[in-house]
Design an enzyme around this catalytic site. Structure first.
Site, PDB file in Angstrom:
ATOM      1  N   ALA A 146       0.837  -1.203   0.000  1.00  0.00           N
ATOM      2  CA  ALA A 146       0.000   0.000   0.000  1.00  0.00           C
ATOM      3  C   ALA A 146       0.871   1.252   0.000  1.00  0.00           C
ATOM      4  O   ALA A 146       1.758   1.392   0.852  1.00  0.00           O
ATOM      5  CB  ALA A 146      -0.910   0.000   1.221  1.00  0.00           C
ATOM      6  N   SER A 162      -3.025  -4.929  -3.508  1.00  0.00           N
ATOM      7  CA  SER A 162      -2.180  -4.395  -2.437  1.00  0.00           C
ATOM      8  C   SER A 162      -2.688  -4.829  -1.083  1.00  0.00           C
ATOM      9  O   SER A 162      -3.888  -5.047  -0.890  1.00  0.00           O
ATOM     10  CB  SER A 162      -2.150  -2.857  -2.484  1.00  0.00           C
ATOM     11  OG  SER A 162      -1.630  -2.378  -3.695  1.00  0.00           O
ATOM     12  N   CYS A 163      -1.769  -4.964  -0.169  1.00  0.00           N
ATOM     13  CA  CYS A 163      -2.080  -5.028   1.261  1.00  0.00           C
ATOM     14  C   CYS A 163      -0.961  -4.268   1.959  1.00  0.00           C
ATOM     15  O   CYS A 163      -0.313  -3.414   1.337  1.00  0.00           O
ATOM     16  CB  CYS A 163      -2.211  -6.467   1.748  1.00  0.00           C
ATOM     17  SG  CYS A 163      -0.726  -7.469   1.599  1.00  0.00           S
ATOM     18  N   LYS A 164      -0.716  -4.542   3.195  1.00  0.00           N
ATOM     19  CA  LYS A 164       0.289  -3.777   3.930  1.00  0.00           C
ATOM     20  C   LYS A 164       1.667  -3.900   3.296  1.00  0.00           C
ATOM     21  O   LYS A 164       2.367  -2.901   3.116  1.00  0.00           O
ATOM     22  CB  LYS A 164       0.328  -4.247   5.389  1.00  0.00           C
ATOM     23  CG  LYS A 164       1.333  -3.503   6.264  1.00  0.00           C
ATOM     24  CD  LYS A 164       1.255  -4.012   7.689  1.00  0.00           C
ATOM     25  CE  LYS A 164       2.255  -3.281   8.589  1.00  0.00           C
ATOM     26  NZ  LYS A 164       2.161  -3.752   9.989  1.00  0.00           N
TER      27      LYS A 164
END
Length: 946
Positions: free
Chosen positions: A341, A849-851
């Site tokens: 992200a 996306s993620c972290k």
């Protein structure tokens, strides 16, 4: 020599092909692709082995093990058949003497960190190429080198040539749950570069491949190839942006110096602002110097996400392409970009992310202006000031250039050239005057004069005690100067309500005394407003003089050609001095250029004063927010540029795609899996602003100077209010593009963001927290996506969009997405699935996306890939779960590097045989367990301390 040349040719072919093998206890090998293995016995006689194959490359010249790869584990089976292939990257030695070693292990219990050696076999690349039908039969040797642990057959299979394989025989003779293991030597140049452009583009490197074979519903076999690559834009785009940021801020500092002498109060504010700019410039220069020192991988791993020198670099930016080859069907490609992200991880999220911080900053900004005794300008005024500065910086040099073209046409006595140059010069000058007519320019110029030391207005001379800051603005000069522009007459100035430069004063004239100014914009009725009106009116007068002179020259030339006899015309033209036109035009053109420069300087100082006041009343919060916004935008733009280049190269030969690209643009769908809990709320707030800021970006296709990779790298130009990414293409490819693209038409990309949290923290947020941020983001971006489709359907026929097996049209999918966006449902992942399907049907660019772009991202990508294989390529239902587990298996080269190999003489710590991602069902249950665990832990701690 001939043999060496033949080997070179075969090795080139081998770089584009695959090799297959599997294990079976059958005594025949139908079709030449079914390997054999019999009497495979585990170390424990009472159970069946959990087989795994490791492939190792041995360099014959260095006599050392270079690297290795492995398959997935097939549990409790004496005749294991593998779905996952063994791949080798392009840097592996590829010569006839290269030796490949195959080692079979028994992983015993998958939950235990133990394994045992079963047998091994070796072969050289040359042996495989020389073998009949390119197939080898090898014996597996046990650890004592005496007993044969089985027989393995290795054969060659080309990617993209499934029709040549006897798939019917394979499907008939193999059990329904079994599939051969694929072994592929992977090179980046797997596509014939002489006949086809690179599929991914010149900005990608270090490919990592995985190959699978899955059974279809009609008992055929499909070949699936995953290729993940790093992107050089992870570093090159942020470095270019940092350079542009530094140049823009240094220009701002110089503009502040050019304001001249100011009163002590304003001068102190200017010094404070310049100090802030200096700090940002110094920080960015240090970051750029650190980035220039970095070499090695072209991505930032998640463990470095909070490092200061790397804060502008996106996290784990990779491309992933799935290529599907089915019998008697065209290969299909599915691309996706994975990235962490875009967020300011180094600065942290204690006070929230950009969306919350900007909202709070705008609310408190007016009180800041009171504390600093400066004028409050709304965000709209500030944006307008930046727009005026940007427009003038473009138009002023353009007007100078067009004036030079006009004089050049006059020197050549070209009537057509003179008319064309005059038309362009007139259009740009009118646009320039139109920009200056904004009310903000006049009010800011008056405020600047009031901020100078010893400022005394005309009215103050007559009434010193009066200090008026509110009043009406004279309109007489506005009306007269507008009528000075070409094409105007006194009767039409007010009547025409719309237009470019010619009607800029109409709205002000009609409004008269009823014109209302916002209280935040200062009005100085004491200052002589006629001075500014005279300045920009002179530009219109000078343009009229140029037009009149050109008309005079053309009329005289036309009359002479009509009156002079035919036989004397050549003598007249010859005797006429070629410099007469230029000599007559030069004074009026020079006067126009001088007036434009004077007006541009005055307006630039006025707009700089607006930005000075905006910056002064926001110290230091405004500068900190700008730095955070720069960081987030840098990460988002790097990902966007990566996706655009990949999509462009994939659609280079698709005329319908290119038509859509220049008529409407592309949609870029960002799929976010962040939760709305704890610090991930701040990440999502950062990401929302960063993705939204991508609307200020356009792309432009250019022709590369050469086909060298260094000349094919995208370039970024512009300022914070607007950036352009130039993508050079090879000359041969550039010539095939539509004319609109070759002429440099700006290409738009419409970013949309959809977020659905899926982890345990999201469960807590949905039960005890607030998910309004996620709901607002999804609703807002659904409206953007809907508007894009409406624009697309008006300009591009439906037939130009890609076809899919599933018959649901885009309009129906949009209705489904709209219903899901407003539906109150926990972890409604259908929003992401439907949005992704719409994006693919619209030729869009997909991001996930993620972290950190690891676990959650990998789960989403693999689930999407298996769903595509099921829906578009008839993946067998019996293979869906196994294919999903196989793709999610994280067993890689390093995981088995230290396993026991008696022939290598090394026995070290055994590692887990396989590590899989948590299945979705476990995620749903673990959230409840987490809450119970937290409660029990709290009770235990309270009891312990009491």
């Amino acid at each position: 020599m001939h043999a060496a040349r033949d080997f070179t040719q075969e090795l080139a072919r081998l770089s584009c092909c695959s090799t297959c093998w599997c294990y079976s206890n059958n005594q025949s090998t139908p079709g030449g692709v079914q390997p054999l293995l019999y009497d495979l016995v585990a170390s424990g006689r009472e159970r069946k082995p959990n087989a795994l194959v490791q492939a190792t490359v041995v360099d014959p010249y260095k006599q050392c093990l270079l690297s290795h790869s492995c398959t997935e584990i097939v549990g409790a089976n004496k005749d294991p058949l593998f779905l996952k292939g063994v791949t080798f990257p392009s840097e592996y030695p590829a010569n006839p003497d290269t030796v490949v070693k195959l080692t079979v292990y028994d992983a015993k219990d998958k939950s235990q960190e133990s394994s045992s050696f079963l047998g091994s076999a070796t072969f050289s690349v040359g042996d495989l190429l020389r073998a009949k039908d390119e197939r080898l039969t090898l014996s597996l040797r046990s650890s004592d080198g005496v007993c044969a642990a089985g027989t393995i057959v290795v054969s060659r299979l080309k990617m993209g040539e499934m029709e040549e394989v006897d798939v019917d025989n394979i499907a008939t003779d193999l059990p329904a749950q079994k599939c051969p293991l694929v072994f592929e030597s992977v090179h980046h140049s797997c596509i014939d570069r002489e006949n086809n452009p690179p599929l991914t583009g010149p900005v990608f490197r270090n490919p990592v491949c995985k190959v699978y074979r899955f059974q279809t519903m009609d008992s055929k076999w499909m070949l699936v190839r995953e290729q993940m690559e790093e992107c050089t834009l992870s570093f090159s785009i942020p470095k270019q942006l940092l350079t542009l940021y530094i140049q823009e801020d240094m220009s701002r500092v110089q503009d502040l110096r050019d304001l001249g002498e100011l009163s002590p109060h304003w001068d102190n504010l200017r010094k404070e602002v310049m100090i802030q700019y200096g700090g940002i410039i110094s920080s960015y220069q240090e970051t750029l110097a650190e980035l220039d020192k970095i070499s090695g991988p072209s991505f930032k791993p998640s463990c470095c996400k909070a490092q200061k020198p790397l804060e502008f670099i996106p996290i784990n930016l990779h491309t992933q392409r799935m290529r599907v080859t089915c019998p008697k069907k065209t290969d299909a490609l599915y691309d996706i970009i994975t990235v962490g992200a875009p967020a300011a991880h180094f600065q942290g999220f204690k006070s929230g992310g950009l969306q919350r911080l900007l909202h709070r900053y705008d609310a408190e900004k007016k009180s800041f202006s009171t504390a600093y005794q400066c004028i409050y300008y709304s965000p709209e005024h500030t944006a307008k000031a930046q727009e005026v500065l940007s427009t003038m910086s473009l138009l002023q040099p353009l007007i100078t250039s067009l004036a030079g073209q006009l004089l050049q046409a006059a020197r050549e006595r070209s009537s057509a050239g003179l008319r064309d140059a005059l038309k362009n010069l007139s259009d740009k000058t009118e646009q320039f005057v139109h920009t200056l007519k904004d009310e903000l320019v006049k009010s800011a110029l008056l405020a600047l004069h009031a901020a100078q030391p010893g400022y005394v207005s005309k009215n103050q001379k007559h009434s010193p005690g009066k200090a008026g800051h509110q009043g009406s603005v004279s309109q007489s000069n506005e009306q007269s100067s507008v009528q000075e522009l070409p094409g105007h007459c006194p009767t039409s100035a007010v009547a025409e309500g719309t237009g470019e430069c010619n009607n800029v004063g109409a709205s002000h004239i009609n409004s008269g005394p009823t014109l209302k100014h916002q209280d935040s914009i200062p009005q100085h009725k004491e200052f002589d407003e006629e001075e500014w009106d005279r300045l920009w009116a002179n530009v219109a007068k000078c343009l009229n003089c140029v037009i009149a002179m050109v008309d005079k020259l053309l009329d005289e030339d036309h009359c002479k050609q009509e009156t002079v006899p035919e036989q004397q015309l050549a003598d007249v033209i010859t005797s006429h001095n070629p410099g007469d036109w230029r000599e007559q035009l030069t004074p009026v053109v020079s006067r126009l250029q001088e007036c434009v420069l004077v007006v541009e300087e005055q307006a630039k100082r006025a707009m700089t004063f607006v930005l000075l006041q905006e910056a002064a009343c926001s110290i230091p919060q405004g500068f900190l927010l700008q730095q955070r916004r720069d960081v987030v935008f840098s990460q988002a733009l790097a990902a966007m540029a990566c996706g655009f280049v990949m999509r462009l190269y994939a659609g280079m030969r698709d005329k319908d795609f290119l038509k859509q690209l220049h008529l409407v643009g592309l949609v870029a769908q960002f799929e976010s899996l962040l939760s709305t809990y704890s610090e991930e709320i701040g990440m999502l707030e950062d990401m929302e602003v960063g993705i939204s800021d991508l609307q200020r970006v356009t792309f432009r296709i250019t022709e590369a100077k050469t086909d060298d990779l260094s000349d094919l790298q995208p370039l970024v130009c512009g300022q914070r209010d607007h950036f352009t990414v130039e993508v050079p293409l090879p000359q041969v490819v550039f010539k095939t593009l539509p004319q609109e693209i070759k002429e440099g038409k700006p290409l738009r990309v419409y970013p949309v963001l959809f977020n659905v949290g899926i982890n345990e923290q999201q469960t807590i947020a949905e039960r005890f927290g607030d998910i309004s941020l996620q709901e607002r983001i999804n609703q807002k971006n659904f409206e953007t996506l809907e508007a894009y489709y409406k624009s697309l359907s008006e300009k591009v026929p439906v037939e130009c969009l890609p076809c899919f097996q599933t018959q649901t049209d885009v309009k129906g999918l949009l209705e489904t997405l709209g219903q899901n966006v407003v539906t109150k449902k926990r972890k409604n992942v259908e929003i992401l699935w439907v949005a992704g399907a719409i994006c693919r049907r619209l030729n869009g660019i997909r991001f996930t996306s993620c972290k950190s772009a690891k676990d959650r991202t990998s789960m989403s990508v693999t689930l999407e890939q298996c769903a595509l294989l099921r829906d578009e390529h008839q993946l067998s239902k019996d293979f869906f779960v196994r294919a999903l587990d196989c793709m999610r298996s994280r067993l890689s080269q390093g995981d088995i590097g230290q396993w026991e190999d008696p022939e290598a003489g090394t026995v070290t710590e055994n590692k887990p045989a396989s590590r899989h991602f948590y299945p979705i069902a476990l995620l749903l249950v673990s959230s409840h367990l987490l809450v119970v665990w937290l409660i029990l832990s709290l009770v235990f701690l309270l009891a312990k301390y009491q």
